[in-house]
Design a protein around this motif. Structure first.
Motif, short mmCIF file in Angstrom:
data_model
loop_
_atom_site.label_atom_id
_atom_site.label_comp_id
_atom_site.label_asym_id
_atom_site.label_seq_id
_atom_site.Cartn_x
_atom_site.Cartn_y
_atom_site.Cartn_z
N TYR A 26 31.27 44.77 68.69
CA TYR A 26 30.78 43.63 67.90
C TYR A 26 31.00 42.28 68.59
N VAL A 61 39.65 42.46 67.18
CA VAL A 61 40.47 41.83 66.14
C VAL A 61 41.94 42.24 66.27
N CYS A 86 41.09 40.79 60.07
CA CYS A 86 40.15 41.79 59.55
C CYS A 86 40.33 41.85 58.04
N SER A 87 39.24 41.60 57.30
CA SER A 87 39.35 41.57 55.83
C SER A 87 39.75 42.94 55.28
N ASN A 114 42.00 50.38 61.08
CA ASN A 114 41.94 48.99 60.61
C ASN A 114 43.09 48.73 59.63
N CYS A 173 35.56 46.42 53.66
CA CYS A 173 35.28 45.38 54.65
C CYS A 173 34.16 44.54 54.07
N HIS A 174 34.33 43.21 54.08
CA HIS A 174 33.33 42.36 53.42
C HIS A 174 31.95 42.46 54.09
N GLU A 201 31.70 52.73 57.02
CA GLU A 201 32.32 51.70 56.18
C GLU A 201 31.32 51.05 55.23
N CYS A 271 30.53 39.70 61.43
CA CYS A 271 31.98 39.61 61.19
C CYS A 271 32.50 38.33 61.83
N MET A 274 35.40 38.83 64.36
CA MET A 274 35.02 39.28 65.71
C MET A 274 34.47 38.11 66.54
FE1 SF4 Z 1 37.30 44.21 59.89
FE2 SF4 Z 1 34.91 44.42 58.79
FE3 SF4 Z 1 35.25 42.78 60.82
FE4 SF4 Z 1 35.30 45.45 61.22
S1 SF4 Z 1 33.55 44.21 60.57
S2 SF4 Z 1 36.73 43.94 62.04
S3 SF4 Z 1 36.26 46.10 59.32
S4 SF4 Z 1 36.21 42.58 58.80
#
Ligand code: SF4
Ligand code: 13P
Length: 314
Positions: A26, A61, A86-87, A114, A173-174, A201, A271, A274
């Motif tokens: 990502y 992350v 990371c949410s 995660n 994860c949002h 996810e 994200c 990221m």
């Molecule tokens: Fe975390 Fe979601 Fe970002 Fe992956 S995409 S690092 S699970 S917040």
């Protein structure tokens, strides 16, 4: 300095310092371009374990950099921005897990990668999206399982393994939770010949499996980790792919498969954590030796057991 100058300097410094740059799928294009290796969480862990470099610049992350530090305690691990959180990992801490375990003292604890190092240290097994099914299947069928923290990945694993006694933490994860079944159905309706790639996810995963079983979705969904998606895109004869995950992966998909078309289900599935890592910050890391991620050995030793069990299974 321009991005191209930063890139040139990073490549030079990386050699001088015997550093390796690991980047998650990502990451922004400029960062992927200077990386020695780009991949999913599992592949990044494996690479960290195998590297001969003295220094690891981890472009991903925070929990991923912690994992590298746990696996390589004698190497220096740097993350270019400490705000790359990371949410999903934030949905459970060590105290919450300890309380959950106390309610189910005989259960095996399976933690998705995660999670913080403190949470991994309280877990029996670690898993990633590419090996979660394998890890859960390796646990005797009559043992209770606590699966955390992603409820969509958990629901997917429970469905595939047909596990009866599996409790799932309600974390999400949002970014992936925002990808809904309606988005998918709208897009697939117009792209009948496309392959459909979905990350476990996503909130659409469990409903997608249900609709597929009912025959409501004609295209077969391929539920894959980010690296699984890369491999599928390369191997498939399809010319179009509908992609349900964070959009950063599209850069590598398009670069590796210039004759194929990749269409994100949701353009704004981005994200922000990221994207905290940028090429100037990677340069800053190499110049100023920042920011070190070091897990205390007492925690790392316990977390390492959970990670090693995962690596032995997958
Ligand atoms: Fe975390 Fe979601 Fe970002 Fe992956 S995409 S690092 S699970 S917040
Ligand atoms: P992968 O292991 O599939 O790369 O997923 C990591 C992640 O953070 C997904 O959001």
């Amino acid at each position: 300095m321009l991005a191209t100058d930063f890139k040139e300097q990073v490549l030079k410094l990386k050699k001088e310092r015997n550093a390796v740059i690991l980047a998650h799928n990502y990451q922004v294009p400029d960062v992927q371009d200077v990386a020695d290796f780009t991949g999913d969480s599992l592949a990044l862990s494996r690479n960290a374990a195998a590297t001969k470099a003295d220094l690891i610049i981890f472009c991903g992350v925070h929990f991923m950099a912690e994992t590298a530090s746990i696996i390589c305690p004698d190497k220096k691990v740097l993350i270019p921005d400490l705000e790359a959180g990371c949410s999903l990992a934030s949905t459970i801490n060590a105290d919450e897990l300890a309380a959950w375990k106390a309610e189910h003292p005989d259960a095996a604890v399976v933690s998705y990668v995660n999670t913080s190092a403190d949470v991994k240290a309280l877990s029996d097994y670690c898993c990633t999206s590419s090996n979660a099914v394998k890890v859960v299947n390796s646990i005797p069928a009559d043992r209770k399982v606590l699966f955390l923290p992603d409820m969509f990945l958990g629901a997917y694993v429970a469905e595939v393994t047909k596990r009866k006694d599996m409790y799932i933490w309600p974390g999400e994860c949002h970014v992936h939770a925002g990808i809904k079944a309606e988005d998918i159905n709208k897009m697939l309706a117009t792209l009948k010949n496309a392959d459909f790639l979905v990350h476990p996810e996503c909130s659409c995963t469990s409903s997608t499996m249900y609709h597929m079983a009912k025959g409501d979705i004609s295209q077969k969904a391929h539920v894959l980790s980010t690296e699984g998606m890369m491999k599928h895109a390369r191997a498939s004869d399809a010319k179009q792919f509908v992609v349900a995950t964070e959009t950063g992966i599209l850069y590598r998909m398009k670069k590796d498969n210039p004759d194929k078309e990749f269409i994100p289900v949701k353009e704004d599935a981005v994200c922000k954590y990221m994207k905290k890592i940028t090429i100037d910050k990677v340069y800053n890391s190499l110049v100023h030796d920042v920011y070190e991620v070091k897990v205390p050995e007492a925690v790392a030793a316990k977390a390492r057991l959970a990670i090693d069990r995962m690596l032995a299974i997958s």
